[in-house]
Scaffold this motif. Structure first.
Motif, mmCIF file in Angstrom:
data_model
loop_
_atom_site.group_PDB
_atom_site.id
_atom_site.type_symbol
_atom_site.label_atom_id
_atom_site.label_comp_id
_atom_site.label_asym_id
_atom_site.label_seq_id
_atom_site.Cartn_x
_atom_site.Cartn_y
_atom_site.Cartn_z
ATOM 1 N N ASN A 316 0.858 -1.180 0.000
ATOM 2 C CA ASN A 316 0.000 0.000 0.000
ATOM 3 C C ASN A 316 0.897 1.235 0.000
ATOM 4 O O ASN A 316 1.387 1.670 1.034
ATOM 5 N N ILE A 317 1.144 1.780 -1.205
ATOM 6 C CA ILE A 317 2.102 2.887 -1.314
ATOM 7 C C ILE A 317 1.589 4.156 -0.631
ATOM 8 O O ILE A 317 2.384 5.058 -0.332
ATOM 9 N N PHE A 318 0.282 4.243 -0.342
ATOM 10 C CA PHE A 318 -0.269 5.444 0.285
ATOM 11 C C PHE A 318 0.019 5.503 1.782
ATOM 12 O O PHE A 318 -0.218 6.523 2.417
ATOM 13 N N SER A 319 0.551 4.406 2.315
ATOM 14 C CA SER A 319 0.964 4.425 3.713
ATOM 15 C C SER A 319 2.477 4.437 3.867
ATOM 16 O O SER A 319 2.979 4.561 4.994
ATOM 17 N N LEU A 320 3.212 4.337 2.754
ATOM 18 C CA LEU A 320 4.674 4.246 2.815
ATOM 19 C C LEU A 320 5.411 5.579 2.906
ATOM 20 O O LEU A 320 6.530 5.607 3.409
ATOM 21 N N PRO A 321 4.848 6.729 2.396
ATOM 22 C CA PRO A 321 5.645 7.959 2.403
ATOM 23 C C PRO A 321 6.115 8.386 3.792
ATOM 24 O O PRO A 321 7.195 8.963 3.929
ATOM 25 N N PHE A 322 5.319 8.144 4.818
ATOM 26 C CA PHE A 322 5.696 8.542 6.174
ATOM 27 C C PHE A 322 5.879 7.313 7.041
ATOM 28 O O PHE A 322 5.214 6.284 6.872
ATOM 29 N N SER A 323 6.757 7.448 7.999
ATOM 30 C CA SER A 323 6.957 6.371 8.956
ATOM 31 C C SER A 323 5.818 6.359 9.975
ATOM 32 O O SER A 323 4.985 7.285 10.028
ATOM 33 N N THR A 324 5.800 5.340 10.789
ATOM 34 C CA THR A 324 4.726 5.206 11.789
ATOM 35 C C THR A 324 4.725 6.372 12.764
ATOM 36 O O THR A 324 3.652 6.884 13.154
ATOM 37 N N SER A 325 5.905 6.826 13.171
ATOM 38 C CA SER A 325 5.982 7.941 14.129
ATOM 39 C C SER A 325 5.411 9.222 13.537
ATOM 40 O O SER A 325 4.759 10.014 14.243
ATOM 41 N N VAL A 326 5.616 9.441 12.214
ATOM 42 C CA VAL A 326 5.059 10.639 11.568
ATOM 43 C C VAL A 326 3.537 10.560 11.517
ATOM 44 O O VAL A 326 2.836 11.567 11.796
ATOM 45 N N TRP A 327 3.016 9.370 11.185
ATOM 46 C CA TRP A 327 1.559 9.211 11.168
ATOM 47 C C TRP A 327 0.972 9.446 12.562
ATOM 48 O O TRP A 327 -0.081 10.096 12.698
ATOM 49 N N VAL A 328 1.637 8.945 13.578
ATOM 50 C CA VAL A 328 1.164 9.165 14.949
ATOM 51 C C VAL A 328 1.199 10.649 15.305
ATOM 52 O O VAL A 328 0.272 11.194 15.933
ATOM 53 N N ALA A 329 2.270 11.335 14.859
ATOM 54 C CA ALA A 329 2.388 12.769 15.141
ATOM 55 C C ALA A 329 1.265 13.543 14.451
ATOM 56 O O ALA A 329 0.703 14.496 15.027
ATOM 57 N N ILE A 330 0.909 13.155 13.212
ATOM 58 C CA ILE A 330 -0.182 13.832 12.506
ATOM 59 C C ILE A 330 -1.508 13.626 13.247
ATOM 60 O O ILE A 330 -2.314 14.562 13.389
ATOM 61 N N ILE A 331 -1.742 12.418 13.730
ATOM 62 C CA ILE A 331 -2.986 12.142 14.462
ATOM 63 C C ILE A 331 -3.040 12.962 15.757
ATOM 64 O O ILE A 331 -4.087 13.555 16.106
ATOM 65 N N VAL A 332 -1.926 13.015 16.472
ATOM 66 C CA VAL A 332 -1.876 13.799 17.713
ATOM 67 C C VAL A 332 -2.131 15.276 17.424
ATOM 68 O O VAL A 332 -2.884 15.954 18.144
ATOM 69 N N CYS A 333 -1.495 15.800 16.345
ATOM 70 C CA CYS A 333 -1.717 17.202 15.978
ATOM 71 C C CYS A 333 -3.169 17.454 15.612
ATOM 72 O O CYS A 333 -3.743 18.513 15.947
ATOM 73 N N ALA A 334 -3.805 16.508 14.910
ATOM 74 C CA ALA A 334 -5.212 16.667 14.549
ATOM 75 C C ALA A 334 -6.088 16.700 15.795
ATOM 76 O O ALA A 334 -7.033 17.503 15.886
ATOM 77 N N VAL A 335 -5.792 15.825 16.758
ATOM 78 C CA VAL A 335 -6.575 15.819 18.007
ATOM 79 C C VAL A 335 -6.380 17.129 18.758
ATOM 80 O O VAL A 335 -7.356 17.750 19.250
ATOM 81 N N VAL A 336 -5.133 17.597 18.858
ATOM 82 C CA VAL A 336 -4.857 18.859 19.560
ATOM 83 C C VAL A 336 -5.548 20.019 18.855
ATOM 84 O O VAL A 336 -6.134 20.912 19.494
ATOM 85 N N SER A 337 -5.497 20.044 17.502
ATOM 86 C CA SER A 337 -6.160 21.102 16.750
ATOM 87 C C SER A 337 -7.670 21.080 16.968
ATOM 88 O O SER A 337 -8.304 22.124 17.117
#
Length: 617
Positions: A316-337
């Motif tokens: 699934n190339i749509f999940s490969l551009p970012f590592s797991t830590s980056v995806w987690v950081a995006i989710i945390v930022c979305a929750v904080v926002s």
């Protein structure tokens, strides 16, 4: 046959009176074995000496560290046969039987050695028994003739069965052992076969024009049968080194055993039509019964060749551009926002509300956050400076992430997966498996019985339907199109690839070995008297660099990808499979939510009607 029987009777008549050997003879035998400088087990073959002389000889040899016996064991290991030295006395009455037995059992050939003692009373007619033996270039027979001064030694051999016996001086013993051999190596003393013709069987499978170009060595049509052409050039050099007359025949098959009969090149060697052949893979144990392998003349590999499937086919190339830590950081930022926008909108709602203003609910804050994540606009927006700064920072951060994400997606769409490295991975993949439509591919797939090889065999040549066999041009074109693995000798395939592939299409080529065998070697007829001569000549050609020079002239190596040039790459449905599945899941979820909303709305209306009726009552 009558002449041979007459010689036997004459020899028996001549040798009726036998005298025991003296100490001079036993001393000569001891010095002869010591001069050999090799482990030796002496076999006294029906010696007619008295017991005391034999015992004395055994003791002398034992003190020198050598074993001896009166016969050779039937179960002697093959690797010890080169230690055997047959000691026979021409003055003994049973010499005719000894020579006849040695000829019948092929004991005059390698690896056995012979020391034949001859006295002064031996008639020339009797010596013809030995001179008529098949003492070919691989024989090591020494005739020691006794005279008034001691023993004079001579080597006996023929360049071929049709040529006369060659008697070469080896040395003499007059109390001191003198070895006059120019070289101790048998190869260096027998390398001149006096123009004897040696025949090579050449396997051609690509084009019949090879029969014209191969003997002329004109380097034309190199795309056809390059293996046979390189082997012939190397072998012809070996023939020149041995002073042999080159002969050649052609075969269209390597040779496999069917219904108890050999075919092709192996049959030519087995029946004596050829002395050696084109080098082949050692993948059939039954061939070892009829041929002996020498050295590699034209290296080649038999592999499945294919282009690695695109990365989007296996991941699934749509999940490969970012590592797991980056995806987690995006989710945390979305929750904080979301939480920040909720608090800001709650405060703004207390000061007054507008038509496009957030109403202070968590749903509106989440909707605005999802719009920012998906880079979409939203008609709801904060009206105060604090909420707008929060929304602007969140949109700007996600815009930078979106740019990096899109760039990585474009790169990954063109990247090969490198996911197929083993035979089991190839068997489990969705790649089409096929083979070059030549002789060996119709046999090698059925030689293996393990599950992985059987699976591949059934894909290439199914029990029902047409087998996946193509000529080399069509096979290479299908490799270029992708998702196609072609089993063939790789060198001609790479030559075709160099002519037809773009540079960007050469970067994802891969190989998988199906046969997992040894390197190819030149087969020589079993028990050939020229085996050792050819083996050493081949090694000298290889060590001198002549073989590698011919290989570089005639063969094309695997194409190298010096740098990957960017090129247009179309995107198919399989590349967008994860996105289409995500949209499908989203559509299904939206329909489910719609149904729930409708049910909730109807239930609320029904509850409201029930409450109204109760109130009126």
């Amino acid at each position: 046959m009558m002449k041979y029987l007459e010689l036997v009777v004459f020899a028996l008549f001549i040798n009726n009176g036998v005298t025991a050997r003296d100490s001079f003879t036993t001393n000569f035998i001891k010095h002869y074995i010591l001069n050999e400088e090799t482990p030796t087990q002496t076999i006294f073959w029906d010696l007619c000496w008295d017991t005391s002389t034999v015992v004395k000889l055994v003791n002398e040899l034992s003190k020198a560290g050598f074993r001896s016996s009166t016969l050779m064991g039937n179960n002697a290991p093959d690797y010890l046969l080169h230690n055997v030295l047959f000691l026979v006395d021409y003055n003994c009455p049973n010499i005719a039987d000894i020579i006849f037995t040695g000829t019948r059992k092929k004991l005059f050939s390698s690896p056995f050695r012979w020391l034949v003692l001859s006295g002064t009373n031996i008639n020339q007619t009797s010596l013809d028994l030995l001179m008529d033996c098949p003492l070919l270039p691989n024989s090591d027979v020494v005739l020691a003739e006794r005279d008034d001064h001691g023993y004079k030694m001579s080597e006996l051999h023929r360049s071929s069965s049709s040529q006369p016996m060659i008697k070469t001086p080896r040395g003499y013993f007059n109390g001191t052992f003198i070895d006059t051999r120019p070289h101790r190596e048998l190869f260096r003393r027998r390398r001149d076969v006096m123009g004897h013709p040696l025949t090579m069987a050449n396997v051609i499978q690509d084009s019949n024009t090879t029969q014209y170009h191969l003997p002329r060595e004109n380097r034309l049509e190199l795309q056809f049968d390059s293996i046979a052409k390189i082997c012939w050039m190397d072998v012809k050099l070996a023939f020149q080194m041995l002073n042999a007359t080159p002969r050649y025949i052609f075969s269209h098959r390597w040779g496999y055993k069917q219904n108890g009969q050999w075919s092709g090149m192996i049959n030519d060697l087995h029946t004596g039509k050829a002395d050696l052949g084109t080098n082949c893979m050692i993948n059939d144990k039954e061939r070892l019964d009829v041929v002996t392998y020498t050295d590699m003349m034209a290296p080649f590999r038999v592999r499945f060749i294919f282009r690695q499937p695109p990365l989007s086919y296996v991941s699934n190339i749509f999940s490969l551009p970012f590592s797991t830590s980056v995806w987690v950081a995006i989710i945390v930022c979305a929750v904080v926002s979301t939480v920040t926008l909720y608090l800001a909108s709650k405060w703004e709602a207390n000061l007054g509300a507008g038509p496009s203003q957030l109403d202070g609910s968590i749903g509106d804050a989440l909707l605005l956050t999802m719009s920012a994540v998906s880079q979409q606009g939203c008609f709801l927006e904060p009206r105060r400076i604090s909420g707008r700064v929060t929304a602007w920072v969140f949109f700007a951060a996600l815009m930078a992430l979106y740019a990096a994400y899109s760039a990585n997606i474009v790169v990954l769409l063109q990247a090969p997966s490198n996911s197929i490295k083993t035979l089991s991975q190839l068997a489990a993949s969705k790649v089409t498996l096929a083979a070059n439509d030549v002789d060996y591919n119709h046999f090698v797939f059925s030689l293996y019985k393990d599950p992985v090889h059987v699976t591949i065999y059934k894909k290439v040549d199914p029990e029902k339907g047409k087998g996946q066999f193509y000529d080399i041009n069509e096979g290479v074109e299908r490799i270029r199109q992708g998702l196609f693995a072609f089993h063939s000798i790789v060198e001609p395939v790479y030559r075709r690839i160099e002519d037809t592939f773009l540079e960007t299409e050469k970067c994802d080529l891969a190989e998988v070995d199906f046969m997992n065998g040894f390197d190819p070697f030149v087969p020589v007829r079993k028990d050939s008297p020229y085996l050792e001569l050819l083996r050493v000549a081949f090694k000298q050609i290889r060590e001198a660099g002549l073989q590698s020079a011919l290989v570089r002239r005639m063969q094309v190596p695997k194409p190298r990808c010096a740098h990957k040039v960017s090129a247009f790459s179309s995107v198919g449905i399989l590349d967008l499979k994860p996105v289409l599945l995500f949209m499908l899941y989203g559509t299904a979820a939206s329909v489910a939510i719609l149904v729930l909303e409708i049910l909730t709305f109807k239930l609320s209306i029904r509850n409201a009607g029930s409450i109204s009726r109760k109130t009126h009552k």
